[in-house]
Design a protein around this motif. Sequence first.
Motif, PDB file in Angstrom:
ATOM      1  N   GLY A 184      -3.040 -42.707 -15.948  1.00 19.84           N
ATOM      2  CA  GLY A 184      -2.451 -42.579 -17.272  1.00 19.84           C
ATOM      3  C   GLY A 184      -3.249 -41.661 -18.176  1.00 19.84           C
ATOM      4  N   THR A 185      -2.813 -41.581 -19.421  1.00 21.66           N
ATOM      5  CA  THR A 185      -3.502 -40.762 -20.413  1.00 21.66           C
ATOM      6  C   THR A 185      -3.297 -41.380 -21.789  1.00 21.66           C
ATOM      7  N   ALA A 186      -4.137 -40.995 -22.724  1.00 22.92           N
ATOM      8  CA  ALA A 186      -4.049 -41.546 -24.076  1.00 22.92           C
ATOM      9  C   ALA A 186      -2.902 -40.897 -24.846  1.00 22.92           C
ATOM     10  N   ASP A 187      -2.277 -41.688 -25.693  1.00 20.57           N
ATOM     11  CA  ASP A 187      -1.231 -41.178 -26.574  1.00 20.57           C
ATOM     12  C   ASP A 187      -1.831 -40.859 -27.940  1.00 20.57           C
TER      13      ASP A 187
ATOM     14  N   HIS B 141     -14.940 -46.089 -15.852  1.00 23.40           N
ATOM     15  CA  HIS B 141     -13.725 -45.846 -16.632  1.00 23.40           C
ATOM     16  C   HIS B 141     -12.512 -46.182 -15.767  1.00 23.40           C
ATOM     17  N   PHE B 142     -11.514 -46.773 -16.366  1.00 28.68           N
ATOM     18  CA  PHE B 142     -10.360 -47.214 -15.590  1.00 28.68           C
ATOM     19  C   PHE B 142      -9.462 -46.042 -15.204  1.00 28.68           C
ATOM     20  N   ILE B 143      -9.307 -45.097 -16.119  1.00 25.97           N
ATOM     21  CA  ILE B 143      -8.435 -43.952 -15.856  1.00 25.97           C
ATOM     22  C   ILE B 143      -9.235 -42.847 -15.162  1.00 25.97           C
ATOM     23  N   ARG B 144      -8.704 -42.304 -14.099  1.00 24.03           N
ATOM     24  CA  ARG B 144      -9.447 -41.365 -13.249  1.00 24.03           C
ATOM     25  C   ARG B 144      -9.868 -40.104 -14.001  1.00 24.03           C
ATOM     26  N   ARG B 145      -9.017 -39.596 -14.850  1.00 28.45           N
ATOM     27  CA  ARG B 145      -9.351 -38.339 -15.512  1.00 28.45           C
ATOM     28  C   ARG B 145     -10.514 -38.499 -16.499  1.00 28.45           C
ATOM     29  N   VAL B 146     -10.881 -39.734 -16.825  1.00 35.36           N
ATOM     30  CA  VAL B 146     -12.014 -39.976 -17.725  1.00 35.36           C
ATOM     31  C   VAL B 146     -13.310 -40.190 -16.945  1.00 35.36           C
ATOM     32  N   GLN B 147     -13.220 -40.323 -15.631  1.00 35.61           N
ATOM     33  CA  GLN B 147     -14.385 -40.705 -14.836  1.00 35.61           C
ATOM     34  C   GLN B 147     -15.506 -39.670 -14.765  1.00 35.61           C
TER      35      GLN B 147
ATOM     36  N   PRO C  72     -18.685 -27.631 -29.418  1.00 39.26           N
ATOM     37  CA  PRO C  72     -17.314 -27.083 -29.307  1.00 39.26           C
ATOM     38  C   PRO C  72     -16.751 -27.104 -27.891  1.00 39.26           C
ATOM     39  N   SER C  73     -17.543 -26.673 -26.903  1.00 41.68           N
ATOM     40  CA  SER C  73     -17.013 -26.634 -25.535  1.00 41.68           C
ATOM     41  C   SER C  73     -16.738 -28.043 -25.007  1.00 41.68           C
ATOM     42  N   THR C  74     -17.572 -29.002 -25.407  1.00 34.78           N
ATOM     43  CA  THR C  74     -17.351 -30.383 -24.979  1.00 34.78           C
ATOM     44  C   THR C  74     -16.085 -30.928 -25.640  1.00 34.78           C
ATOM     45  N   ARG C  75     -15.850 -30.566 -26.885  1.00 35.27           N
ATOM     46  CA  ARG C  75     -14.633 -31.009 -27.557  1.00 35.27           C
ATOM     47  C   ARG C  75     -13.400 -30.442 -26.866  1.00 35.27           C
ATOM     48  N   ARG C  76     -13.468 -29.187 -26.416  1.00 34.22           N
ATOM     49  CA  ARG C  76     -12.314 -28.597 -25.728  1.00 34.22           C
ATOM     50  C   ARG C  76     -12.034 -29.330 -24.422  1.00 34.22           C
ATOM     51  N   ARG C  77     -13.087 -29.651 -23.672  1.00 37.78           N
ATOM     52  CA  ARG C  77     -12.892 -30.389 -22.415  1.00 37.78           C
ATOM     53  C   ARG C  77     -12.340 -31.776 -22.685  1.00 37.78           C
ATOM     54  N   ALA C  78     -12.873 -32.428 -23.709  1.00 35.25           N
ATOM     55  CA  ALA C  78     -12.386 -33.765 -24.039  1.00 35.25           C
ATOM     56  C   ALA C  78     -10.933 -33.725 -24.508  1.00 35.25           C
ATOM     57  N   GLY C  79     -10.559 -32.655 -25.168  1.00 30.13           N
ATOM     58  CA  GLY C  79      -9.190 -32.528 -25.646  1.00 30.13           C
ATOM     59  C   GLY C  79      -8.175 -32.538 -24.519  1.00 30.13           C
ATOM     60  N   ARG C  80      -8.591 -32.086 -23.329  1.00 32.16           N
ATOM     61  CA  ARG C  80      -7.660 -32.049 -22.199  1.00 32.16           C
ATOM     62  C   ARG C  80      -7.308 -33.456 -21.698  1.00 32.16           C
ATOM     63  N   MET C  81      -8.089 -34.477 -22.104  1.00 32.53           N
ATOM     64  CA  MET C  81      -7.720 -35.855 -21.744  1.00 32.53           C
ATOM     65  C   MET C  81      -7.316 -36.634 -23.004  1.00 32.53           C
ATOM     66  N   ASN C  82      -6.994 -35.882 -24.065  1.00 29.40           N
ATOM     67  CA  ASN C  82      -6.558 -36.469 -25.340  1.00 29.40           C
ATOM     68  C   ASN C  82      -7.632 -37.341 -25.992  1.00 29.40           C
ATOM     69  N   PHE C  83      -8.881 -37.014 -25.774  1.00 27.67           N
ATOM     70  CA  PHE C  83      -9.958 -37.655 -26.528  1.00 27.67           C
ATOM     71  C   PHE C  83     -10.104 -36.864 -27.823  1.00 27.67           C
ATOM     72  N   VAL C  84      -9.157 -37.106 -28.719  1.00 24.20           N
ATOM     73  CA  VAL C  84      -9.031 -36.321 -29.948  1.00 24.20           C
ATOM     74  C   VAL C  84      -8.719 -37.275 -31.105  1.00 24.20           C
ATOM     75  N   PRO C  85      -8.962 -36.846 -32.335  1.00 23.79           N
ATOM     76  CA  PRO C  85      -8.606 -37.685 -33.484  1.00 23.79           C
ATOM     77  C   PRO C  85      -7.129 -38.049 -33.472  1.00 23.79           C
ATOM     78  N   GLY C  86      -6.848 -39.307 -33.757  1.00 22.96           N
ATOM     79  CA  GLY C  86      -5.472 -39.782 -33.781  1.00 22.96           C
ATOM     80  C   GLY C  86      -5.011 -40.420 -32.493  1.00 22.96           C
ATOM     81  N   ALA C  87      -5.765 -40.229 -31.381  1.00 24.67           N
ATOM     82  CA  ALA C  87      -5.363 -40.797 -30.094  1.00 24.67           C
ATOM     83  C   ALA C  87      -5.810 -42.250 -30.004  1.00 24.67           C
ATOM     84  N   ARG C  88      -5.011 -43.029 -29.294  1.00 25.84           N
ATOM     85  CA  ARG C  88      -5.312 -44.451 -29.138  1.00 25.84           C
ATOM     86  C   ARG C  88      -6.094 -44.672 -27.842  1.00 25.84           C
ATOM     87  N   TRP C  89      -7.343 -45.142 -27.991  1.00 24.90           N
ATOM     88  CA  TRP C  89      -8.211 -45.384 -26.845  1.00 24.90           C
ATOM     89  C   TRP C  89      -8.555 -46.866 -26.709  1.00 24.90           C
ATOM     90  N   ALA C  90      -7.632 -47.709 -27.101  1.00 25.95           N
ATOM     91  CA  ALA C  90      -7.813 -49.142 -26.885  1.00 25.95           C
ATOM     92  C   ALA C  90      -7.752 -49.443 -25.392  1.00 25.95           C
TER      93      ALA C  90
END
Length: 437
Positions: free
Chosen positions: A70-73, A172-178, A128-146
Amino acid sequence: MSTTTSPFGEAELTDPWVALEPGADPAEHARMLRRAHETFTEAGTVPRPVRPVVADSWRRSARAGVGPDGTADVELMDGDLGAYRAEHPLARVMPLFRELLGTFAADGEHLLAVCDAHGRLLWVEGHPSTRRRAGRMNFVPGARWAETSVGTNAPGTAVAVDRPVQVFAAEHFIRRVQPWTCAAAPVHDPRSGRVLGAVDITGGDGLAHPHSLGFVQAVARAAESHLALLAPEQPVLGTPELTALGRDEAQLRVEGRRIRLSRRHSEILVLLARHPEGLSGDELLCALYEDESVPPVTLRAELARLRRLLGPTLLASRPYRLTVPVESDVAVVERRLETGAVIAAAAAYAGPLLPGSQAPTVVRLRRRIADGLRTALIARRDPDLLADWAHAAWGEDDLDVWRALAAVRPTAAVRARLASLEAELAAPPAWSRSAVR
């Protein structure tokens, strides 16, 4: 609880909230975790070396219907996100977070993230580069990571269990976050003790170190202290305030006055504050006096003096009761313990309730509050909270707390004090030794 050996040859207890034991190979441990994760997603069983906190989180994630792919919304965007952040209590401590964690995140190519109590990311800042990589898994402001949305992850799990926690690689439960490692700690409202959200540091394997978890926990505590300074805890305007912890004579603050109460009046107000429905004269007599022969006229005289002290409108009779709600530091500690806000409860605990009182009901209440808090501290295994209790006047001889402290912070001084206490308890009393001679 397993142990490892430090470079100095001393056994160290493994912290179950830390992802890697000292000296462990991160790459090999990550491989084992990936195999364990596959076993869980295929068979539903959790093999070793998965930590209990992670195993429990995986099970909660699976029960919530989270899939490993899955992925974060993203739930809040643009104007909605900006308005929500501006009104959120943690906005007031963002400058503090940036001061304490910002440089660390930028220099280490990590991210500073802050979420709300629902696991929604409000701020994600850093390299900045870490933020771009994190953005690809929706680790961004406004995303739900419950946890209920994306499974095991440090900010979501910290909010779920109300504990600082570190999550490494395939934990991490979701593979793309591992590929990531993160450490997060909850932040509490200093007034109510409720969880406001969590502060998180996210990056690579370099964060899989006990220091990163301790660091983010210290930052969360600093934020709680700062929030307390910005908005000191106060009851509703006009509500009388009773302070009775750590003092033999309570103080009542009412209508701008500070009234210092006698010991007996302190006991009476503590009891009436806990019983807004009121207490009969017989009930008060039993609660206050061990000697059953004390006549009711003695109590009536005390209540008459108390009414003159407080004024004619605050204390009523038949039954004896307070005419308005009274907030007390006793109630604050109890509420926080009931909600699991142990850090906030410890912060509000100024010492035993009316320590010199021998009133039977006060003695029982004093013991119940102290035992409830110390039991929560021992279960939490936080070395700083345990040390605060152990070094306080009321905890300096508390053997159980010293043992718990020695388990998580086995310094020479702590071990020496523990050995001294154990020796004192093992030795026969002086009168017994003299009788033998």
